[in-house]
Scaffold this motif. Structure first.
Motif, mmCIF file in Angstrom:
data_model
loop_
_atom_site.group_PDB
_atom_site.id
_atom_site.type_symbol
_atom_site.label_atom_id
_atom_site.label_comp_id
_atom_site.label_asym_id
_atom_site.label_seq_id
_atom_site.Cartn_x
_atom_site.Cartn_y
_atom_site.Cartn_z
ATOM 1 N N TYR A 40 0.930 -1.200 -0.114
ATOM 2 C CA TYR A 40 -0.086 0.063 0.000
ATOM 3 C C TYR A 40 0.801 1.162 0.019
ATOM 4 C CZ TYR A 40 -3.129 3.585 1.511
ATOM 5 O OH TYR A 40 -3.625 4.818 1.682
ATOM 6 N N ARG A 41 0.455 2.170 -0.744
ATOM 7 C CA ARG A 41 1.068 3.688 -0.579
ATOM 8 C C ARG A 41 0.038 4.636 -0.683
ATOM 9 N NH1 ARG A 41 1.093 6.242 -5.622
ATOM 10 N NH2 ARG A 41 0.608 4.872 -7.550
ATOM 11 N N LYS A 42 0.123 5.563 0.105
ATOM 12 C CA LYS A 42 -0.621 6.666 0.158
ATOM 13 C C LYS A 42 -0.944 7.554 -1.118
ATOM 14 C CE LYS A 42 -2.097 10.887 3.103
ATOM 15 N NZ LYS A 42 -1.841 11.677 3.894
ATOM 16 N N ARG A 43 -2.198 7.699 -1.380
ATOM 17 C CA ARG A 43 -2.574 8.427 -2.623
ATOM 18 C C ARG A 43 -3.305 9.779 -2.298
ATOM 19 N NH1 ARG A 43 -3.139 3.057 -3.525
ATOM 20 N NH2 ARG A 43 -1.822 2.141 -5.235
ATOM 21 N N SER A 44 -3.024 10.901 -2.710
ATOM 22 C CA SER A 44 -3.913 12.018 -2.180
ATOM 23 C C SER A 44 -5.227 11.975 -2.720
ATOM 24 C CB SER A 44 -3.296 13.211 -2.518
ATOM 25 O OG SER A 44 -2.910 13.556 -4.021
ATOM 26 N N ALA A 45 -5.244 11.842 -4.129
ATOM 27 C CA ALA A 45 -6.566 11.429 -5.040
ATOM 28 C C ALA A 45 -7.387 10.437 -4.149
ATOM 29 C CB ALA A 45 -6.416 11.024 -6.499
ATOM 30 N N GLN A 46 -6.763 9.589 -3.800
ATOM 31 C CA GLN A 46 -7.581 8.213 -2.887
ATOM 32 C C GLN A 46 -8.211 8.830 -1.569
ATOM 33 O OE1 GLN A 46 -5.201 5.269 -0.796
ATOM 34 N NE2 GLN A 46 -6.690 3.765 -1.860
ATOM 35 N N VAL A 47 -7.632 9.587 -1.181
ATOM 36 C CA VAL A 47 -8.203 10.298 0.379
ATOM 37 C C VAL A 47 -9.323 11.302 0.026
ATOM 38 C CG1 VAL A 47 -7.568 11.645 2.210
ATOM 39 C CG2 VAL A 47 -5.949 9.699 1.277
ATOM 40 N N GLU A 48 -8.848 12.061 -1.318
ATOM 41 C CA GLU A 48 -9.897 13.036 -1.551
ATOM 42 C C GLU A 48 -11.112 12.375 -1.969
ATOM 43 O OE1 GLU A 48 -8.077 15.403 -4.745
ATOM 44 O OE2 GLU A 48 -6.488 16.051 -3.306
ATOM 45 N N MET A 49 -11.030 11.250 -2.710
ATOM 46 C CA MET A 49 -12.262 10.338 -3.075
ATOM 47 C C MET A 49 -13.091 9.795 -1.838
ATOM 48 S SD MET A 49 -12.268 7.353 -6.026
ATOM 49 C CE MET A 49 -13.931 6.781 -6.388
ATOM 50 N N ALA A 50 -12.164 9.555 -1.132
ATOM 51 C CA ALA A 50 -12.810 8.935 0.174
ATOM 52 C C ALA A 50 -13.475 9.699 1.098
ATOM 53 C CB ALA A 50 -12.011 8.033 1.238
ATOM 54 N N VAL A 51 -13.012 10.971 1.097
ATOM 55 C CA VAL A 51 -13.624 12.012 1.896
ATOM 56 C C VAL A 51 -15.155 12.537 1.267
ATOM 57 C CG1 VAL A 51 -13.545 14.405 2.459
ATOM 58 C CG2 VAL A 51 -11.748 13.078 2.751
ATOM 59 N N ALA A 52 -14.947 12.709 0.003
ATOM 60 C CA ALA A 52 -16.206 13.070 -0.896
ATOM 61 C C ALA A 52 -17.307 11.722 -0.589
ATOM 62 C CB ALA A 52 -15.855 13.159 -2.456
ATOM 63 N N ILE A 53 -16.784 10.708 -0.949
ATOM 64 C CA ILE A 53 -17.673 9.497 -0.513
ATOM 65 C C ILE A 53 -18.404 9.532 0.837
ATOM 66 C CG2 ILE A 53 -17.897 7.154 -0.333
ATOM 67 C CD1 ILE A 53 -15.962 6.936 -2.859
ATOM 68 N N ALA A 54 -17.662 9.889 2.134
ATOM 69 C CA ALA A 54 -18.196 9.762 3.178
ATOM 70 C C ALA A 54 -18.881 10.924 3.265
ATOM 71 C CB ALA A 54 -16.700 10.034 4.250
ATOM 72 N N GLU A 55 -18.726 12.055 2.655
ATOM 73 C CA GLU A 55 -19.611 13.220 2.941
ATOM 74 C C GLU A 55 -21.029 13.014 2.201
ATOM 75 O OE1 GLU A 55 -17.039 16.322 1.572
ATOM 76 O OE2 GLU A 55 -15.861 16.515 3.593
ATOM 77 N N ALA A 56 -20.822 12.313 1.036
ATOM 78 C CA ALA A 56 -22.068 12.015 0.320
ATOM 79 C C ALA A 56 -22.958 11.004 1.216
ATOM 80 C CB ALA A 56 -21.815 11.460 -1.035
ATOM 81 N N ILE A 57 -22.248 10.096 1.850
ATOM 82 C CA ILE A 57 -22.931 9.041 3.028
ATOM 83 C C ILE A 57 -23.798 9.933 3.893
ATOM 84 C CG2 ILE A 57 -22.769 7.414 4.491
ATOM 85 C CD1 ILE A 57 -20.538 6.089 2.667
ATOM 86 N N GLU A 58 -22.917 10.886 4.526
ATOM 87 C CA GLU A 58 -23.349 11.682 5.665
ATOM 88 C C GLU A 58 -24.499 12.403 5.321
ATOM 89 O OE1 GLU A 58 -21.524 14.315 9.155
ATOM 90 O OE2 GLU A 58 -20.682 14.569 7.180
ATOM 91 N N ARG A 59 -24.696 13.247 4.115
ATOM 92 C CA ARG A 59 -25.739 14.079 3.796
ATOM 93 C C ARG A 59 -26.912 13.085 3.038
ATOM 94 N NH1 ARG A 59 -22.001 15.461 -0.245
ATOM 95 N NH2 ARG A 59 -22.606 14.877 -2.347
ATOM 96 N N GLN A 60 -26.519 11.599 3.130
ATOM 97 C CA GLN A 60 -27.513 10.880 2.127
ATOM 98 C C GLN A 60 -27.776 11.301 0.672
ATOM 99 O OE1 GLN A 60 -30.866 10.151 4.551
ATOM 100 N NE2 GLN A 60 -29.961 9.339 6.066
ATOM 101 N N GLY A 61 -26.570 11.646 0.107
ATOM 102 C CA GLY A 61 -26.658 12.262 -1.248
ATOM 103 C C GLY A 61 -26.046 11.194 -2.201
ATOM 104 N N SER A 62 -25.865 11.741 -3.538
ATOM 105 C CA SER A 62 -25.198 10.779 -4.481
ATOM 106 C C SER A 62 -24.045 11.393 -4.610
ATOM 107 C CB SER A 62 -26.171 10.816 -5.686
ATOM 108 O OG SER A 62 -27.479 10.339 -5.475
ATOM 109 N N LEU A 63 -23.143 10.619 -5.473
ATOM 110 C CA LEU A 63 -22.092 11.106 -5.933
ATOM 111 C C LEU A 63 -21.602 10.132 -7.053
ATOM 112 C CD1 LEU A 63 -19.127 12.841 -5.637
ATOM 113 C CD2 LEU A 63 -18.329 10.733 -4.334
#
Length: 127
Positions: A40-63
């Motif tokens: 495994y290696r850290k990827r900034s785009a991976q973290v950004e995508m994970a945050v966007a997904i978590a935020e979509a889940i929290e607001r019960q939205g779509s992404l």
């Protein structure tokens, strides 16, 4: 909401949300994912995508998210889905993706129920 993610040297998730901080720690080069997943290696785009997904889940939205090969899409959607998503359905025709999810489930003893959709081994759902 729609977003594209690429690893062209961004600085990570950046946001100050609790999800962003939690995910930054989980995806850190020395974090629990790195310790559990060889190579495994850290990827900034991976973290950004994970945050966007978590935020979509929290607001019960779509992404709708688009990311190139090597971005780390599997962990980017799987981690927030397992942490905050409750029941999650993943539908894919990608055999590499199916293999990754199956291996993660087995290695981490996550207890995910993985079933084949429509009898096609290439397409499955994870609930």
């Amino acid at each position: 909401m729609s977003a594209a993610f690429d690893d062209t040297g961004g600085q990570g998730a950046g946001g100050g949300s609790a999800h962003a901080r939690d995910l930054e720690r989980l995806f850190d080069a020395d974090g629990p994912i790195a310790q559990a997943a060889p190579g495994y290696r850290k990827r900034s785009a991976q973290v950004e995508m994970a945050v966007a997904i978590a935020e979509a889940i929290e607001r019960q939205g779509s992404l709708v998210a688009e990311a190139g090969t090597g971005t780390g899409k599997t962990f980017a959607y799987l981690v927030p889905a397992l942490l905050w998503g409750g029941k999650t359905i993943v539908s894919t025709a990608g055999t590499t993706n199916i293999k990754q999810i199956t291996e993660i489930n087995a290695a981490q003893n996550l207890g995910m129920n993985i079933i084949s959709a429509n009898g096609h081994p290439e397409a499955f759902q994870m609930v």
